[in-house]
Design an enzyme around this catalytic site. Structure first.
Site, PDB file in Angstrom:
ATOM      1  N   THR A 167      62.385  98.626  32.400  1.00 40.76           N
ATOM      2  CA  THR A 167      61.055  98.851  31.846  1.00 40.76           C
ATOM      3  C   THR A 167      60.327  97.550  31.501  1.00 40.76           C
ATOM      4  O   THR A 167      60.928  96.598  31.008  1.00 40.76           O
ATOM      5  CB  THR A 167      61.186  99.737  30.580  1.00 40.76           C
ATOM      6  OG1 THR A 167      61.908 100.914  30.942  1.00 40.76           O
ATOM      7  CG2 THR A 167      59.829 100.142  30.043  1.00 40.76           C
ATOM      8  N   GLY A 169      64.310 123.928   4.909  1.00 37.41           N
ATOM      9  CA  GLY A 169      63.349 123.557   3.877  1.00 37.41           C
ATOM     10  C   GLY A 169      63.552 122.151   3.354  1.00 37.41           C
ATOM     11  O   GLY A 169      63.758 121.220   4.129  1.00 37.41           O
ATOM     12  N   PRO A 219      56.110  96.066  30.202  1.00 40.54           N
ATOM     13  CA  PRO A 219      54.895  96.551  29.535  1.00 40.54           C
ATOM     14  C   PRO A 219      53.997  97.380  30.461  1.00 40.54           C
ATOM     15  O   PRO A 219      53.359  98.325  30.033  1.00 40.54           O
ATOM     16  CB  PRO A 219      54.202  95.255  29.097  1.00 40.54           C
ATOM     17  CG  PRO A 219      55.313  94.268  28.941  1.00 40.54           C
ATOM     18  CD  PRO A 219      56.334  94.630  29.975  1.00 40.54           C
ATOM     19  N   ALA A 247      55.163  98.882  33.338  1.00 39.95           N
ATOM     20  CA  ALA A 247      55.968  99.730  34.223  1.00 39.95           C
ATOM     21  C   ALA A 247      57.019 100.483  33.419  1.00 39.95           C
ATOM     22  O   ALA A 247      58.022  99.911  33.002  1.00 39.95           O
ATOM     23  CB  ALA A 247      56.651  98.873  35.293  1.00 39.95           C
ATOM     24  N   GLU A 259      65.579 107.568  30.598  1.00 41.91           N
ATOM     25  CA  GLU A 259      66.110 108.145  31.851  1.00 41.91           C
ATOM     26  C   GLU A 259      65.116 109.135  32.460  1.00 41.91           C
ATOM     27  O   GLU A 259      65.513 110.079  33.133  1.00 41.91           O
ATOM     28  CB  GLU A 259      67.437 108.849  31.606  1.00 41.91           C
ATOM     29  CG  GLU A 259      68.530 107.933  31.183  1.00 41.91           C
ATOM     30  CD  GLU A 259      69.378 107.476  32.340  1.00 41.91           C
ATOM     31  OE1 GLU A 259      69.504 108.184  33.338  1.00 41.91           O
ATOM     32  OE2 GLU A 259      69.907 106.361  32.231  1.00 41.91           O
ATOM     33  N   SER A 301      57.445 104.831  33.330  1.00 48.28           N
ATOM     34  CA  SER A 301      57.798 105.952  34.215  1.00 48.28           C
ATOM     35  C   SER A 301      57.724 105.534  35.676  1.00 48.28           C
ATOM     36  O   SER A 301      58.543 105.954  36.489  1.00 48.28           O
ATOM     37  CB  SER A 301      56.831 107.117  33.980  1.00 48.28           C
ATOM     38  OG  SER A 301      56.963 107.581  32.669  1.00 48.28           O
ATOM     39  N   THR A 306      61.062 110.726  31.338  1.00 49.54           N
ATOM     40  CA  THR A 306      60.532 111.591  30.269  1.00 49.54           C
ATOM     41  C   THR A 306      60.527 113.065  30.699  1.00 49.54           C
ATOM     42  O   THR A 306      60.738 113.376  31.873  1.00 49.54           O
ATOM     43  CB  THR A 306      59.074 111.205  29.948  1.00 49.54           C
ATOM     44  OG1 THR A 306      58.296 111.417  31.139  1.00 49.54           O
ATOM     45  CG2 THR A 306      58.943 109.754  29.502  1.00 49.54           C
TER      46      THR A 306
HETATM   47  C1  LIG Z   1      64.739 103.607  22.368  1.00 44.57           C
HETATM   48  C2  LIG Z   1      64.460 103.349  23.795  1.00 44.57           C
HETATM   49  C3  LIG Z   1      65.451 102.854  24.614  1.00 44.57           C
HETATM   50  C4  LIG Z   1      65.188 102.572  25.957  1.00 44.57           C
HETATM   51  N1  LIG Z   1      66.160 102.012  26.728  1.00 44.57           N
HETATM   52  C5  LIG Z   1      65.851 101.542  27.968  1.00 44.57           C
HETATM   53  C6  LIG Z   1      66.783 100.754  28.721  1.00 44.57           C
HETATM   54  O1  LIG Z   1      67.926 100.524  28.320  1.00 44.57           O
HETATM   55  N2  LIG Z   1      66.372 100.238  29.902  1.00 44.57           N
HETATM   56  C7  LIG Z   1      65.121 100.447  30.397  1.00 44.57           C
HETATM   57  O2  LIG Z   1      64.812  99.932  31.462  1.00 44.57           O
HETATM   58  N3  LIG Z   1      64.224 101.222  29.714  1.00 44.57           N
HETATM   59  C8  LIG Z   1      64.557 101.761  28.514  1.00 44.57           C
HETATM   60  N4  LIG Z   1      63.635 102.487  27.801  1.00 44.57           N
HETATM   61  C9  LIG Z   1      62.320 102.733  28.364  1.00 44.57           C
HETATM   62  C10 LIG Z   1      62.118 104.173  28.771  1.00 44.57           C
HETATM   63  O3  LIG Z   1      62.870 104.463  29.914  1.00 44.57           O
HETATM   64  C11 LIG Z   1      60.603 104.357  28.965  1.00 44.57           C
HETATM   65  O4  LIG Z   1      60.028 104.369  27.682  1.00 44.57           O
HETATM   66  C12 LIG Z   1      60.276 105.628  29.691  1.00 44.57           C
HETATM   67  O5  LIG Z   1      60.679 105.539  31.020  1.00 44.57           O
HETATM   68  C13 LIG Z   1      58.777 105.916  29.661  1.00 44.57           C
HETATM   69  O6  LIG Z   1      58.034 104.802  30.021  1.00 44.57           O
HETATM   70  P1  LIG Z   1      56.809 104.304  29.099  1.00 44.57           P
HETATM   71  O7  LIG Z   1      57.305 104.199  27.702  1.00 44.57           O
HETATM   72  O8  LIG Z   1      56.226 103.084  29.720  1.00 44.57           O
HETATM   73  O9  LIG Z   1      55.766 105.476  29.144  1.00 44.57           O
HETATM   74  P2  LIG Z   1      54.700 105.762  30.289  1.00 44.57           P
HETATM   75  O10 LIG Z   1      55.329 105.741  31.624  1.00 44.57           O
HETATM   76  O11 LIG Z   1      53.514 104.890  30.064  1.00 44.57           O
HETATM   77  O12 LIG Z   1      54.323 107.254  29.946  1.00 44.57           O
HETATM   78  C14 LIG Z   1      53.533 107.610  28.812  1.00 44.57           C
HETATM   79  C15 LIG Z   1      53.385 109.136  28.813  1.00 44.57           C
HETATM   80  O13 LIG Z   1      52.760 109.561  30.048  1.00 44.57           O
HETATM   81  C16 LIG Z   1      53.591 110.488  30.727  1.00 44.57           C
HETATM   82  N5  LIG Z   1      53.489 110.268  32.172  1.00 44.57           N
HETATM   83  C17 LIG Z   1      53.689 109.121  32.846  1.00 44.57           C
HETATM   84  N6  LIG Z   1      53.512 109.314  34.171  1.00 44.57           N
HETATM   85  C18 LIG Z   1      53.210 110.609  34.322  1.00 44.57           C
HETATM   86  C19 LIG Z   1      52.929 111.431  35.465  1.00 44.57           C
HETATM   87  N7  LIG Z   1      52.936 110.934  36.692  1.00 44.57           N
HETATM   88  N8  LIG Z   1      52.660 112.731  35.258  1.00 44.57           N
HETATM   89  C20 LIG Z   1      52.654 113.259  34.005  1.00 44.57           C
HETATM   90  N9  LIG Z   1      52.920 112.536  32.887  1.00 44.57           N
HETATM   91  C21 LIG Z   1      53.187 111.237  33.053  1.00 44.57           C
HETATM   92  C22 LIG Z   1      54.995 110.196  30.231  1.00 44.57           C
HETATM   93  O14 LIG Z   1      55.832 111.314  30.366  1.00 44.57           O
HETATM   94  C23 LIG Z   1      54.739 109.844  28.776  1.00 44.57           C
HETATM   95  O15 LIG Z   1      54.628 111.008  28.016  1.00 44.57           O
HETATM   96  C24 LIG Z   1      63.905 102.830  26.488  1.00 44.57           C
HETATM   97  C25 LIG Z   1      62.903 103.377  25.665  1.00 44.57           C
HETATM   98  C26 LIG Z   1      63.156 103.619  24.347  1.00 44.57           C
HETATM   99  C27 LIG Z   1      62.048 104.177  23.488  1.00 44.57           C
END
Ligand SMILES: Cc1cc2nc3c(=O)[nH]c(=O)nc-3n(C[C@H](O)[C@H](O)[C@H](O)COP(=O)(O)OP(=O)(O)OC[C@H]3O[C@@H](n4cnc5c(N)ncnc54)[C@H](O)[C@@H]3O)c2cc1C
Length: 417
Positions: free
Chosen positions: A148, A370, A150, A152, A394, A154, A396
């Protein structure tokens, strides 16, 4: 046909995992929730014990090498099961073992499970694609995974971190930023995804093993989080970070087809395990809620229909049936992985269902109990915070539904996004 009977051979594993969950995880749950960013030293002792058990053949899958948020249960700590074929004759193999073990451990504490030494998603990538020489160097080490960025999340194909081969020194030079790396501060290795050529899209994305103490890998900060506070989540800057070219996992060639899809398929195997984590937390919520309801005089009566019982009992029964559906989907997906059946659809279904059930059950249990549910005197409020991550990392909830829709409608990722 899918056989959902839990094999007797897994009973000792489940019992051992449960004992760890009670004695070590539950016992230290609140302590490390409050002491965010302090290392749970109690886990070192556990890691040593697990190594011993794994060497003696016990607990295969339940923790020794296969936990982590999505470590690849089909391969074990060092990929040996897949490589030596020992899994092939066993139709209830290491995926099922991992799932059952994880459910128990996460019944104890999902944050502590995520920070068990020498686990981690990075180890899954190493197990899946490392060559023999790399396995020797990296196998058995604690490896985190940094995908992940900033810009990239999902859409992991959008990563911007670059890798340039320095022909003179025989090193790759990595530059970019990685965020939300689970165990990023505590792991020994970080598997970093980077692109060899942004113009060539997904095919140019490769993974590189970076030693945690590499001076080019600069820890920017540790996240403060809603839940799983026992698990460290690190953000890094890669600033001319040099790694030997032998640290590239898989082929250095940019093959237009197959490479990236292959990497993504590795993650399909891990989704049932993340589902299992949510199932474990949800079971903890249900069990404690049942006890608190009983203390308040509410008994659950399975001999009578829910609508003829109190609202609390009726709601409890509805939650239990939802939990059961998630559990069965996870078992099915793990069973398919063990039996080498394509399980991408079922893995996403299991994760989507369990992620939703986990958060839903946890919050409803808080409501049903409660003020007890909301206070720090109980772990219910903590579980409600912890479980949310299992519906995020893994892939969302929304991404799982997208994958399911693509599979059911026969659409590609370009056609449905
Ligand atoms: C505690 C924690 C641990 C993590 N550990 C790791 C790790 O070890 N390694 C790693 O690489 N990453 C890790 N992550 C990152 C995690 O995998 C990402 O946060 C996740 O993949 C979502 O990416 P984003 O936060 O950029 O959200 P975004 O991709 O920006 O998504 C924001 C919202 O939009 C929705 N969305 C996005 N695209 C679509 C679509 N095409 N259609 C419909 N809805 C969509 C998403 O479901 C979400 O609700 C971790 C995150 C957290 C919070």
């Amino acid at each position: 046909m899918v056989n959902l009977e839990i094999p007797r051979k897994f009973k000792p594993l489940v019992d051992q995992a449960h004992m760890v969950a009670v004695e070590i995880f539950r016992a230290n749950s609140r302590k490390y929730d409050l002491a965010e960013h302090s290392y749970p030293k109690e886990l070192d002792m556990l890691a040593a014990a697990m190594d011993g058990i794994a060497e003696s053949g016990g607990l295969e899958g339940a923790g020794a090498g296969t936990v982590g948020h999505g470590s690849n249960g089909s391969n074990g700590a060092n990929g040996s099961a897949a490589r030596n074929g020992s899994d092939s004759a066993n139709r209830n193999g290491s995926n099922m073992a991992s799932l059952l073990g994880l459910i128990e451990l996460c019944w104890g504490d999902v944050g502590l499970m995520l920070t068990m030494p020498r686990q981690g998603l990075g180890q899954a990538a190493i197990a899946a694609v490392a060559n023999d020489e790399q396995l020797k160097r990296f196998g058995g080490k604690w490896a985190a995974m940094a995908i992940t960025e900033p810009e990239a999340g999902s859409d992991s194909a959008a990563i911007r971190t670059t890798a340039r081969l320095d022909e003179e020194t025989g090193e790759y030079v990595l530059n970019g930023e990685k965020i939300f790396v689970t165990s990023g501060d505590r792991a020994e290795l970080i598997v970093v995804w980077a692109t060899l050529d942004r113009d060539q899209g997904r095919a140019a994305i490769k993974s590189f093993v970076v030693e945690r103490d590499n001076p080019g890998l600069k820890l920017d900060r540790l996240e403060h989080k809603l839940g799983i506070r026992a698990s460290d989540t690190a953000n890094f800057v890669l600033d001319d970070c040099r790694v030997p070219k032998e640290n590239l996992l898989g082929s250095p060639e940019i093959a237009p087809k197959g490479g990236f899809a292959g990497v993504m398929q590795t993650f399909d195997n891990t989704r049932p395990l993340v589902a299992g984590m949510a199932i474990g937390v949800a079971r903890a919520c249900l069990e404690r809620t049942r006890e608190l309801l009983a203390e308040a005089g509410v008994e659950i009566d399975y001999a009578h229909p829910p609508h003829s019982q109190s609202a609390a009992a009726s709601e409890f029964i509805a939650m239990e049936s939802d939990w059961e559906a998630a559990y069965l989907l996870a078992l099915q997906a793990a069973w398919m992985a063990d039996n080498r059946k394509p399980n991408s659809l079922q893995a996403s279904m299991a994760k989507a269902k369990a992620g939703r059930v986990g958060t839903d059950v946890a919050l409803r249990c808080v409501s049903l109990c409660g003020s007890l549910g909301y206070g720090e005197g109980e772990l219910l409020e903590k579980w409600a915070r912890d479980v949310k991550i299992l519906d995020i990392f893994e892939g969302t909830q929304q991404i799982q539904l997208l994958i399911i829709a693509r599979q059911l409608l026969g659409k590609t990722s370009a056609e449905l996004r």
